[in-house]
Scaffold this motif. Structure first.
Motif, PDB file in Angstrom:
ATOM      1  N   LYS A 154       3.399   3.439 -15.056  1.00 20.69           N
ATOM      2  CA  LYS A 154       3.636   2.204 -15.792  1.00 20.69           C
ATOM      3  C   LYS A 154       2.555   1.935 -16.832  1.00 20.69           C
ATOM      4  N   SER A 155       1.317   2.201 -16.491  1.00 19.63           N
ATOM      5  CA  SER A 155       0.225   1.902 -17.426  1.00 19.63           C
ATOM      6  C   SER A 155       0.321   2.720 -18.715  1.00 19.63           C
ATOM      7  N   PRO A 156       0.446   4.065 -18.648  1.00 20.30           N
ATOM      8  CA  PRO A 156       0.564   4.822 -19.907  1.00 20.30           C
ATOM      9  C   PRO A 156       1.859   4.521 -20.662  1.00 20.30           C
ATOM     10  N   ILE A 157       2.951   4.240 -19.946  1.00 20.73           N
ATOM     11  CA  ILE A 157       4.208   3.901 -20.623  1.00 20.73           C
ATOM     12  C   ILE A 157       4.025   2.647 -21.464  1.00 20.73           C
ATOM     13  N   ARG A 158       3.430   1.626 -20.864  1.00 17.95           N
ATOM     14  CA  ARG A 158       3.238   0.375 -21.594  1.00 17.95           C
ATOM     15  C   ARG A 158       2.221   0.531 -22.725  1.00 17.95           C
TER      16      ARG A 158
ATOM     17  N   GLN B 255      10.807   1.398 -22.915  1.00 19.42           N
ATOM     18  CA  GLN B 255      11.177   0.210 -22.151  1.00 19.42           C
ATOM     19  C   GLN B 255      12.147   0.568 -21.027  1.00 19.42           C
ATOM     20  N   LYS B 256      13.069   1.466 -21.330  1.00 22.73           N
ATOM     21  CA  LYS B 256      14.006   1.919 -20.293  1.00 22.73           C
ATOM     22  C   LYS B 256      13.279   2.661 -19.185  1.00 22.73           C
ATOM     23  N   MET B 257      12.292   3.479 -19.569  1.00 19.19           N
ATOM     24  CA  MET B 257      11.510   4.206 -18.578  1.00 19.19           C
ATOM     25  C   MET B 257      10.715   3.247 -17.706  1.00 19.19           C
ATOM     26  N   ASP B 258      10.170   2.198 -18.324  1.00 19.55           N
ATOM     27  CA  ASP B 258       9.421   1.189 -17.572  1.00 19.55           C
ATOM     28  C   ASP B 258      10.331   0.481 -16.570  1.00 19.55           C
ATOM     29  N   ALA B 259      11.557   0.142 -17.017  1.00 23.15           N
ATOM     30  CA  ALA B 259      12.515  -0.509 -16.121  1.00 23.15           C
ATOM     31  C   ALA B 259      12.932   0.433 -14.995  1.00 23.15           C
TER      32      ALA B 259
ATOM     33  N   SER C 234      25.088   4.652 -21.086  1.00 25.83           N
ATOM     34  CA  SER C 234      23.784   5.302 -21.252  1.00 25.83           C
ATOM     35  C   SER C 234      22.620   4.373 -20.949  1.00 25.83           C
ATOM     36  N   ASN C 235      22.861   3.057 -20.914  1.00 20.95           N
ATOM     37  CA  ASN C 235      21.778   2.106 -20.678  1.00 20.95           C
ATOM     38  C   ASN C 235      21.494   1.879 -19.192  1.00 20.95           C
ATOM     39  N   ALA C 236      22.398   2.300 -18.333  1.00 19.05           N
ATOM     40  CA  ALA C 236      22.218   2.069 -16.893  1.00 19.05           C
ATOM     41  C   ALA C 236      21.179   3.019 -16.323  1.00 19.05           C
ATOM     42  N   SER C 237      20.444   2.523 -15.317  1.00 15.84           N
ATOM     43  CA  SER C 237      19.412   3.350 -14.671  1.00 15.84           C
ATOM     44  C   SER C 237      19.943   4.088 -13.451  1.00 15.84           C
ATOM     45  N   GLY C 238      21.052   3.601 -12.888  1.00  8.69           N
ATOM     46  CA  GLY C 238      21.595   4.234 -11.683  1.00  8.69           C
ATOM     47  C   GLY C 238      20.877   3.806 -10.419  1.00  8.69           C
ATOM     48  N   ILE C 239      20.104   2.703 -10.485  1.00 10.51           N
ATOM     49  CA  ILE C 239      19.350   2.246  -9.318  1.00 10.51           C
ATOM     50  C   ILE C 239      19.890   0.924  -8.785  1.00 10.51           C
ATOM     51  N   GLY C 240      20.433   0.073  -9.662  1.00 12.88           N
ATOM     52  CA  GLY C 240      20.849  -1.272  -9.264  1.00 12.88           C
ATOM     53  C   GLY C 240      21.785  -1.310  -8.086  1.00 12.88           C
TER      54      GLY C 240
END
Length: 353
Positions: free
Chosen positions: A151-155, A188-192, A314-320
């Protein structure tokens, strides 16, 4: 001795013995032997009567014990058949008892073997459970570590990209600016995604205080914190219950279902999301419906799996939805859906009361 009996005896004696003193003494001895005869006969009769009662009761007790032993043998025989998985059908309740043919020693040996097998399987199960607990703990630690390390390097990268675009936008072509914005969006998608993985990893081990949670208020809070386009309406049909539970887990459950329905109805002219409470004796039962694009048949069985998402999303993460299923499992419930492409989706789930 009765007087008539004495007279009869004397009648048949020789004349020289009728008045004999020795005979008189003999008759007196006989007479004395008959004095307590009635008492002794009564005592014998009473003793025989008592013995007969005791024998009858003992016989009843023996029959009862024998019947009990036969029933035990019958039950043990059935148990051995089940344990051995012989495939034979159980005898009818009123069928002749076959246990009379059972060898008690053989039966005892089988029971001992089965008991040892059960002890061994229990020990193996306990070992497997301990290993599983250790593995889960390691996975949770790994998820925490990876999430915090990523998370830190992504942000940082995302912030740096925004600064570069802001500082150098005069020098960049419109195509370069679009590419930079695309990089920022993917970050942002990777962070989510990392956030979703972390929530999924720790939600079952998260310790929360139980509260009386009013679901009507909870849904109101969720709809105020997530972005809902103006053409989409979320409404509750009837009243949702208030029950003792852990707020964060239930909030994640409804939040992910609502955001999933919002995504499904984004392209609908008038989107509608309906939340209902359904009556059930042993479970809290709910449904979340939308009139969105629906889910294709080929995805319906696997849509609750981790990282599973619709091909055209394509915007879904597949985790929800995987997180939703995990929460439902924590509360020993079940989850399923009804959907048709172009006509919307209804997701049903239960939570044990």
């Amino acid at each position: 001795m009765h007087s008539l009996l004495k007279r009869q005896i004397r009648k048949h004696l020789p004349e020289n013995l009728k008045d004999s003193e020795d005979l008189a003494a003999f008759l007196d001895a006989i007479n004395n032997s008959y004095k307590d005869y009635d008492d002794k006969a009564e005592m014998v009769q009473r003793a025989m009567s008592i013995s007969s009662i005791e024998l009858t009761q003992a016989n009843k007790d023996l029959r009862a014990e024998s019947e009990s032993q036969r029933k035990i043998l019958n039950i043990l025989e059935k148990a051995i058949r089940v344990l051995n998985d012989s495939g034979n059908t159980e005898p009818e309740e009123n069928s002749p008892m076959e246990f009379l043919e059972v060898d008690a020693l053989e039966l005892a040996a089988k029971i001992e073997k089965q008991a040892k097998d059960i002890v061994k399987m229990t020990a193996e199960k306990n070992t497997m459970m301990k290993n599983l607990e250790r593995q889960n703990a390691s996975l949770n630690d790994y998820a925490h570590m990876v999430s915090h390390d990523l998370k830190s390097p992504i942000r940082n990268i995302n912030a740096l990209m925004c600064w570069i675009i802001e500082d150098e936008k005069e020098k960049f072509t419109s195509n370069s600016i679009n590419n930079c914005n695309l990089v920022s969006q993917n970050l942002q998608k990777m962070d989510a995604l990392v956030d979703g993985i972390l929530r999924h990893a720790v939600i079952d081990s998260l310790e929360e205080e139980q509260i009386h949670l009013n679901l009507n208020h909870l849904i109101d809070e969720i709809t105020k914190t997530v972005f809902i386009p103006e053409h989409i309406k979320v409404r509750i049909v009837g009243q949702l219950p208030t029950f003792l539970t852990e707020k964060y887990k239930i909030e994640q459950l409804f939040k992910n279902l609502i955001t999933n329905s919002i995504t499904a109805t984004e392209q609908v002219e008038h989107g509608e999301i309906i939340i209902k409470h359904l009556e059930d004796t042993n479970f809290w039962k709910f449904s979340v419906s939308d009139n969105g694009k629906g889910i294709a048949k080929k995805h319906q069985e696997s849509i609750f799996n981790m990282f599973k998402k619709l091909e055209n999303d394509s915007n879904a993460s597949g985790i929800g939805l995987a997180l939703v299923k995990k929460v439902v499992n924590i509360y020993e419930g079940d989850i399923w859906l009804e959907s048709e492409e172009g006509k919307g989706t209804t997701i049903y789930f239960t939570l044990k009361k």
